[in-house]
Write an enzyme that holds these catalytic residues in place. Structure first.
Site, PDB file in Angstrom:
ATOM      1  N   PRO A   1      73.652 -54.002  -5.926  1.00 44.97           N
ATOM      2  CA  PRO A   1      73.618 -54.212  -4.471  1.00 44.97           C
ATOM      3  C   PRO A   1      72.206 -54.482  -3.953  1.00 44.97           C
ATOM      4  O   PRO A   1      72.014 -55.272  -3.021  1.00 44.97           O
ATOM      5  CB  PRO A   1      74.180 -52.901  -3.906  1.00 44.97           C
ATOM      6  CG  PRO A   1      75.054 -52.374  -5.003  1.00 44.97           C
ATOM      7  CD  PRO A   1      74.352 -52.738  -6.273  1.00 44.97           C
ATOM      8  N   TYR A   2      71.211 -53.845  -4.553  1.00 40.14           N
ATOM      9  CA  TYR A   2      69.813 -54.074  -4.176  1.00 40.14           C
ATOM     10  C   TYR A   2      69.430 -55.525  -4.462  1.00 40.14           C
ATOM     11  O   TYR A   2      68.798 -56.189  -3.636  1.00 40.14           O
ATOM     12  CB  TYR A   2      68.922 -53.106  -4.962  1.00 40.14           C
ATOM     13  CG  TYR A   2      67.444 -53.358  -4.857  1.00 40.14           C
ATOM     14  CD1 TYR A   2      66.730 -52.958  -3.731  1.00 40.14           C
ATOM     15  CD2 TYR A   2      66.749 -53.971  -5.896  1.00 40.14           C
ATOM     16  CE1 TYR A   2      65.362 -53.178  -3.635  1.00 40.14           C
ATOM     17  CE2 TYR A   2      65.384 -54.192  -5.810  1.00 40.14           C
ATOM     18  CZ  TYR A   2      64.700 -53.792  -4.673  1.00 40.14           C
ATOM     19  OH  TYR A   2      63.353 -54.008  -4.592  1.00 40.14           O
ATOM     20  N   TYR A   3      69.839 -56.031  -5.614  1.00 38.17           N
ATOM     21  CA  TYR A   3      69.534 -57.421  -5.970  1.00 38.17           C
ATOM     22  C   TYR A   3      70.259 -58.412  -5.062  1.00 38.17           C
ATOM     23  O   TYR A   3      69.706 -59.450  -4.694  1.00 38.17           O
ATOM     24  CB  TYR A   3      69.869 -57.689  -7.443  1.00 38.17           C
ATOM     25  CG  TYR A   3      68.677 -57.478  -8.338  1.00 38.17           C
ATOM     26  CD1 TYR A   3      67.784 -58.519  -8.595  1.00 38.17           C
ATOM     27  CD2 TYR A   3      68.409 -56.244  -8.903  1.00 38.17           C
ATOM     28  CE1 TYR A   3      66.665 -58.334  -9.392  1.00 38.17           C
ATOM     29  CE2 TYR A   3      67.295 -56.043  -9.696  1.00 38.17           C
ATOM     30  CZ  TYR A   3      66.428 -57.095  -9.937  1.00 38.17           C
ATOM     31  OH  TYR A   3      65.320 -56.909 -10.699  1.00 38.17           O
TER      32      TYR A   3
ATOM     33  N   LYS B   1      68.257 -58.476  -1.856  1.00 43.97           N
ATOM     34  CA  LYS B   1      66.999 -59.205  -2.026  1.00 43.97           C
ATOM     35  C   LYS B   1      67.253 -60.714  -2.149  1.00 43.97           C
ATOM     36  O   LYS B   1      66.526 -61.531  -1.580  1.00 43.97           O
ATOM     37  CB  LYS B   1      66.252 -58.696  -3.262  1.00 43.97           C
ATOM     38  CG  LYS B   1      65.633 -57.322  -3.087  1.00 43.97           C
ATOM     39  CD  LYS B   1      64.576 -57.327  -1.996  1.00 43.97           C
ATOM     40  CE  LYS B   1      63.833 -56.027  -1.864  1.00 43.97           C
ATOM     41  NZ  LYS B   1      62.985 -55.994  -0.652  1.00 43.97           N
TER      42      LYS B   1
END
Length: 214
Positions: free
Chosen positions: A128-130, A133
């Site tokens: 989810p972070y990727y 970003k």
């Protein structure tokens, strides 16, 4: 340059505050959510502005107005859920871009993540972070802003070496936070980084040479 720093209390952000405050050519305004955070930042030479990435674009636009550049190094952190990652790393970043355009701030430097632009190479553990970003970076590339996207590898709390590798696509690697901060600081005025993104890991070149040789 008057630089507005989002994420000033993060580990990279703290190093950037000091670099900018100690610099003879820049002034820094650190964005804070709580006025009680102002004292420590002002002691090292930063001005502060109270604003919130989960607040309105209008409030953010008022905070960034009058600055020449924005550095976005905010992150929701590893201990929060995917909802906060979306609200900070994606929507928060896009709000700051919209605020920059509304207020006439043209220069925007984004701290992203290694290979965020290549879905095939995302770290499954923090997917989810990727995702956040990736789409924040895409929004920045589609904007009218004069952007630079710095995509560092695994972040280390070790002293910086001043030696890095920068390129469009790098193998997985790591880098001290100190070197990331110094690279962002140098990229701010390095014209060879304008309108482009690059991966960043520890390497053999000086930071200034690595950016000039992109």
């Amino acid at each position: 340059m008057k630089v507005f720093l989002v994420g000033a209390n993060g580990q990279i952000g703290q190093k950037l505050v000091k670099l900018l405050a100690d610099s003879s050519e820049h002034e820094v305004t650190a964005m804070i959510r709580n006025p009680e955070q102002a004292g420590d930042l002002e002691k090292i030479g930063a001005q502060t502005a109270v604003a919130n990435l989960e607040g309105s674009v209008e409030n953010l636009a008022a905070a960034v107005k009058g600055h020449d550049a924005i550095i976005f190094s905010a992150g929701s952190g590893g201990s929060t859920g995917s909802d906060k990652t979306l609200l900070v790393d994606l929507d928060g970043a896009v709000k700051v871009m919209e605020a920059a355009e509304q207020s006439g701030v043209e220069r925007f430097v984004m701290v992203s993540a290694l290979q965020a632009h290549n879905r095939e190479n995302w770290n499954e553990k923090i997917k989810p972070y990727y995702v956040a970003k990736h789409y924040a970076d895409k929004a920045l590339e589609a904007s009218k802003l004069n952007y630079t996207i710095v995509r560092p590898g695994g972040l280390l709390n070790e002293p910086g070496t001043g030696k890095v590798q920068a390129g469009e696509n790098l193998e997985r690697g790591s880098i001290p936070r100190e070197d990331v901060a110094q690279t962002v600081f140098t990229a701010l005025t390095e014209e060879n980084t304008f309108k482009r993104g690059f991966d960043l890991t520890s390497g053999e070149q000086s930071i200034s040479d690595a950016l000039k040789n992109l």
